[in-house]
Motif scaffolding. Structure first.
Motif, PDB file in Angstrom:
ATOM      1  N   ARG A 129       0.894  -1.159   0.000  1.00 32.51           N
ATOM      2  CA  ARG A 129       0.000   0.000   0.000  1.00 32.51           C
ATOM      3  C   ARG A 129       0.931   1.206   0.000  1.00 32.51           C
ATOM      4  O   ARG A 129       1.475   1.580   1.025  1.00 32.51           O
ATOM      5  N   CYS A 130       1.143   1.783  -1.161  1.00 32.27           N
ATOM      6  CA  CYS A 130       2.284   2.672  -1.399  1.00 32.27           C
ATOM      7  C   CYS A 130       3.530   1.858  -1.080  1.00 32.27           C
ATOM      8  O   CYS A 130       3.645   0.741  -1.546  1.00 32.27           O
ATOM      9  N   GLY A 131       4.434   2.346  -0.241  1.00 30.32           N
ATOM     10  CA  GLY A 131       5.651   1.584   0.042  1.00 30.32           C
ATOM     11  C   GLY A 131       5.542   0.665   1.234  1.00 30.32           C
ATOM     12  O   GLY A 131       6.538   0.041   1.634  1.00 30.32           O
ATOM     13  N   GLU A 132       4.354   0.534   1.803  1.00 34.74           N
ATOM     14  CA  GLU A 132       4.156  -0.229   3.035  1.00 34.74           C
ATOM     15  C   GLU A 132       3.562  -1.612   2.760  1.00 34.74           C
ATOM     16  O   GLU A 132       2.474  -1.721   2.201  1.00 34.74           O
ATOM     17  N   PRO A 133       4.237  -2.684   3.154  1.00 36.61           N
ATOM     18  CA  PRO A 133       3.661  -4.018   2.994  1.00 36.61           C
ATOM     19  C   PRO A 133       2.480  -4.194   3.962  1.00 36.61           C
ATOM     20  O   PRO A 133       2.609  -3.956   5.164  1.00 36.61           O
ATOM     21  N   VAL A 134       1.339  -4.601   3.424  1.00 38.97           N
ATOM     22  CA  VAL A 134       0.124  -4.754   4.222  1.00 38.97           C
ATOM     23  C   VAL A 134      -0.501  -6.109   3.928  1.00 38.97           C
ATOM     24  O   VAL A 134      -0.489  -6.570   2.786  1.00 38.97           O
ATOM     25  N   GLN A 135      -1.050  -6.745   4.960  1.00 38.90           N
ATOM     26  CA  GLN A 135      -1.736  -8.026   4.772  1.00 38.90           C
ATOM     27  C   GLN A 135      -3.218  -7.783   4.494  1.00 38.90           C
ATOM     28  O   GLN A 135      -3.874  -7.013   5.193  1.00 38.90           O
ATOM     29  N   TYR A 136      -3.723  -8.472   3.477  1.00 37.88           N
ATOM     30  CA  TYR A 136      -5.123  -8.323   3.078  1.00 37.88           C
ATOM     31  C   TYR A 136      -5.834  -9.669   3.052  1.00 37.88           C
ATOM     32  O   TYR A 136      -5.249 -10.679   2.648  1.00 37.88           O
ATOM     33  N   THR A 137      -7.111  -9.646   3.430  1.00 37.07           N
ATOM     34  CA  THR A 137      -8.013 -10.753   3.124  1.00 37.07           C
ATOM     35  C   THR A 137      -8.875 -10.295   1.949  1.00 37.07           C
ATOM     36  O   THR A 137      -8.929  -9.099   1.637  1.00 37.07           O
ATOM     37  N   VAL A 138      -9.551 -11.218   1.294  1.00 40.26           N
ATOM     38  CA  VAL A 138     -10.367 -10.850   0.131  1.00 40.26           C
ATOM     39  C   VAL A 138     -11.540  -9.961   0.574  1.00 40.26           C
ATOM     40  O   VAL A 138     -12.379 -10.389   1.370  1.00 40.26           O
ATOM     41  N   PRO A 139     -11.621  -8.717   0.088  1.00 40.40           N
ATOM     42  CA  PRO A 139     -12.722  -7.823   0.475  1.00 40.40           C
ATOM     43  C   PRO A 139     -14.062  -8.285  -0.098  1.00 40.40           C
ATOM     44  O   PRO A 139     -14.126  -8.845  -1.192  1.00 40.40           O
ATOM     45  N   LYS A 140     -15.116  -7.999   0.666  1.00 43.15           N
ATOM     46  CA  LYS A 140     -16.463  -8.346   0.224  1.00 43.15           C
ATOM     47  C   LYS A 140     -17.359  -7.125   0.066  1.00 43.15           C
ATOM     48  O   LYS A 140     -18.373  -7.186  -0.627  1.00 43.15           O
ATOM     49  N   ARG A 141     -16.984  -6.017   0.748  1.00 41.21           N
ATOM     50  CA  ARG A 141     -17.818  -4.804   0.717  1.00 41.21           C
ATOM     51  C   ARG A 141     -16.935  -3.587   0.441  1.00 41.21           C
ATOM     52  O   ARG A 141     -16.778  -2.703   1.277  1.00 41.21           O
ATOM     53  N   ALA A 142     -16.359  -3.552  -0.729  1.00 44.13           N
ATOM     54  CA  ALA A 142     -15.450  -2.465  -1.092  1.00 44.13           C
ATOM     55  C   ALA A 142     -16.216  -1.165  -1.339  1.00 44.13           C
ATOM     56  O   ALA A 142     -17.322  -1.163  -1.874  1.00 44.13           O
ATOM     57  N   VAL A 143     -15.585  -0.058  -0.949  1.00 42.56           N
ATOM     58  CA  VAL A 143     -16.088   1.276  -1.258  1.00 42.56           C
ATOM     59  C   VAL A 143     -15.033   1.975  -2.104  1.00 42.56           C
ATOM     60  O   VAL A 143     -13.859   2.026  -1.736  1.00 42.56           O
ATOM     61  N   ALA A 144     -15.445   2.510  -3.239  1.00 36.18           N
ATOM     62  CA  ALA A 144     -14.527   3.183  -4.163  1.00 36.18           C
ATOM     63  C   ALA A 144     -14.805   4.678  -4.159  1.00 36.18           C
ATOM     64  O   ALA A 144     -15.964   5.101  -4.229  1.00 36.18           O
ATOM     65  N   TYR A 145     -13.732   5.467  -4.085  1.00 38.69           N
ATOM     66  CA  TYR A 145     -13.867   6.920  -4.136  1.00 38.69           C
ATOM     67  C   TYR A 145     -13.463   7.432  -5.510  1.00 38.69           C
ATOM     68  O   TYR A 145     -12.327   7.256  -5.943  1.00 38.69           O
ATOM     69  N   GLU A 146     -14.386   8.039  -6.187  1.00 38.38           N
ATOM     70  CA  GLU A 146     -14.224   8.595  -7.531  1.00 38.38           C
ATOM     71  C   GLU A 146     -14.165   7.503  -8.605  1.00 38.38           C
ATOM     72  O   GLU A 146     -14.021   6.320  -8.335  1.00 38.38           O
ATOM     73  N   GLY A 147     -14.261   7.981  -9.843  1.00 39.08           N
ATOM     74  CA  GLY A 147     -14.354   7.070 -10.980  1.00 39.08           C
ATOM     75  C   GLY A 147     -13.133   6.214 -11.191  1.00 39.08           C
ATOM     76  O   GLY A 147     -13.250   5.046 -11.574  1.00 39.08           O
ATOM     77  N   GLY A 148     -11.934   6.759 -10.954  1.00 41.22           N
ATOM     78  CA  GLY A 148     -10.728   5.976 -11.182  1.00 41.22           C
ATOM     79  C   GLY A 148     -10.675   4.729 -10.331  1.00 41.22           C
ATOM     80  O   GLY A 148     -10.305   3.650 -10.803  1.00 41.22           O
ATOM     81  N   SER A 149     -11.061   4.851  -9.059  1.00 35.86           N
ATOM     82  CA  SER A 149     -11.058   3.706  -8.145  1.00 35.86           C
ATOM     83  C   SER A 149     -12.067   2.655  -8.571  1.00 35.86           C
ATOM     84  O   SER A 149     -11.762   1.459  -8.643  1.00 35.86           O
ATOM     85  N   ALA A 150     -13.295   3.116  -8.844  1.00 33.78           N
ATOM     86  CA  ALA A 150     -14.347   2.178  -9.235  1.00 33.78           C
ATOM     87  C   ALA A 150     -14.015   1.506 -10.563  1.00 33.78           C
ATOM     88  O   ALA A 150     -14.206   0.293 -10.729  1.00 33.78           O
ATOM     89  N   ASP A 151     -13.506   2.281 -11.517  1.00 31.48           N
ATOM     90  CA  ASP A 151     -13.160   1.723 -12.826  1.00 31.48           C
ATOM     91  C   ASP A 151     -12.117   0.614 -12.703  1.00 31.48           C
ATOM     92  O   ASP A 151     -12.185  -0.396 -13.420  1.00 31.48           O
ATOM     93  N   LYS A 152     -11.136   0.807 -11.836  1.00 31.58           N
ATOM     94  CA  LYS A 152     -10.103  -0.218 -11.656  1.00 31.58           C
ATOM     95  C   LYS A 152     -10.731  -1.528 -11.166  1.00 31.58           C
ATOM     96  O   LYS A 152     -10.411  -2.612 -11.660  1.00 31.58           O
TER      97      LYS A 152
END
Length: 336
Positions: free
Chosen positions: A47-70
């Motif tokens: 996440r930028c230069g920071e290693p982060v652990q993720y589980t598979v998201p189920k309820r994502a929120v996207a801010y602006e068109g670029g995020s949602a489009d991705k």
């Protein structure tokens, strides 16, 4: 970016023959989550230069068109709870993924905030640093981490992210985001396919770019007393350069930044790219440039060489390549 499956875990599930494994073949617009990629599994992604652990998201929120489009371009509609779309964004009906927007909720037409994310019971937020995420508004990845809400930032916006900055060219940032999101959602193959398709389109534009000295181009975002423009850390810089032009402020190691009219006049741009907002139409900006004593004598203005770049073609997202192709066609016509 395919991951290697642990052989033992595959055999164990094969032996169990559980119907649960079949339900893990989650799909959205053609993207599939592999059977071994359970929502409870964790994967480390930057996440930028920071290693982060993720589980598979189920309820994502996207801010602006670029995020949602991705997210939509990767076929992840079923994982998206909703989106936040402030007034600057053009209508989602204009998006290539308009049908996907229609399947999820519009949560707000204002700026992103912590309360909205919590109320939506979101487990994942996608936005840019200093746009969606901002210390002054009380919503940052660090704050969401404390609430147990995962977050992801556009790599293009990581240029000045505190403690964990990351700097790559804007198009590379787009590819990086798609690859990282593919890993988070366990759709690496789909991400590879999308990125490969975008790269081929970019290469096709490069092959047709006008020869000789690149035409000087001024990106006009906004501002009357002082113009707001694009440095070399935002997508329009790569759009202009790849198409065969030269951003007159490509020497500024900045994202969106303020300059002065004197420096614009000195550069003598032959083309002005107008970033078209939903709440600040391109026509008004062009009218200002034609009347202002600072700009009315610019070569681009006198020749009426204006190119309108859609807002979502100018911020980080798959539509950057749409903007590139359109601008490249415009430049070739000028050359002809």
């Amino acid at each position: 970016m395919r991951t290697t499956r642990p052989l033992g875990s595959v055999r164990q599930r094969a032996a169990l023959g559980s119907a649960l494994a079949a339900t893990l073949l989650l799909s959205g617009c053609g993207a599939e989550v592999e059977p071994d990629a359970r929502a409870t599994d964790k994967v480390t992604v930057k996440r930028c230069g920071e290693p982060v652990q993720y589980t598979v998201p189920k309820r994502a929120v996207a801010y602006e068109g670029g995020s949602a489009d991705k997210l939509f371009s990767l076929g992840l509609t079923e994982h998206v709870h909703g989106y936040v779309m402030p007034p600057a964004n053009p209508p989602v009906s204009e998006s290539p993924w308009a049908s996907e927007y229609a399947k999820v909720k519009m949560l707000s037409d204002d700026l992103l905030n912590k309360e909205l994310v919590v109320e939506a019971k979101s487990d994942f937020v996608v936005a840019g640093w200093n746009s969606g995420f901002k210390d002054e508004r009380g919503i940052t990845p660090a704050i969401l981490d404390k609430l147990g809400i995962q977050s992801f930032m556009h790599t293009e916006s990581c240029f000045n992210y505190p403690k964990y900055p990351e700097k790559v060219t804007p198009f590379e940032a787009l590819y990086t985001d798609l690859e990282r999101l593919g890993k988070i959602f366990r759709v690496e193959q789909k991400a590879d396919e999308v990125v490969d398709g975008l790269k081929k389109r970019v290469d096709a534009v490069k092959a047709k770019a006008p020869k000789g000295d690149p035409v000087p181009v001024f990106l006009y975002d906004s501002g009357t007393d002082q113009p707001f423009t694009a440095g070399n850390q935002v997508p329009p810089n790569d759009i202009i350069k790849t198409a065969g032009g030269r951003n007159i402020f490509d020497g500024l190691d900045q994202r969106w930044t303020q300059v002065n009219w004197e420096s614009v006049a000195k550069a003598e741009p032959e083309v002005v790219v107008i970033l078209d907002y939903g709440d600040l139409p391109a026509a008004k900006k062009i009218d200002f440039l034609k009347k202002s004593p600072h700009t009315k004598e610019l070569p681009a203005v006198k020749k009426n060489n204006f190119f309108i770049l859609d807002y979502n073609e100018g911020i980080s997202g798959p539509r950057n390549i749409d903007g590139l192709e359109k601008f490249a066609t415009y430049l070739r016509k000028l050359e002809g």
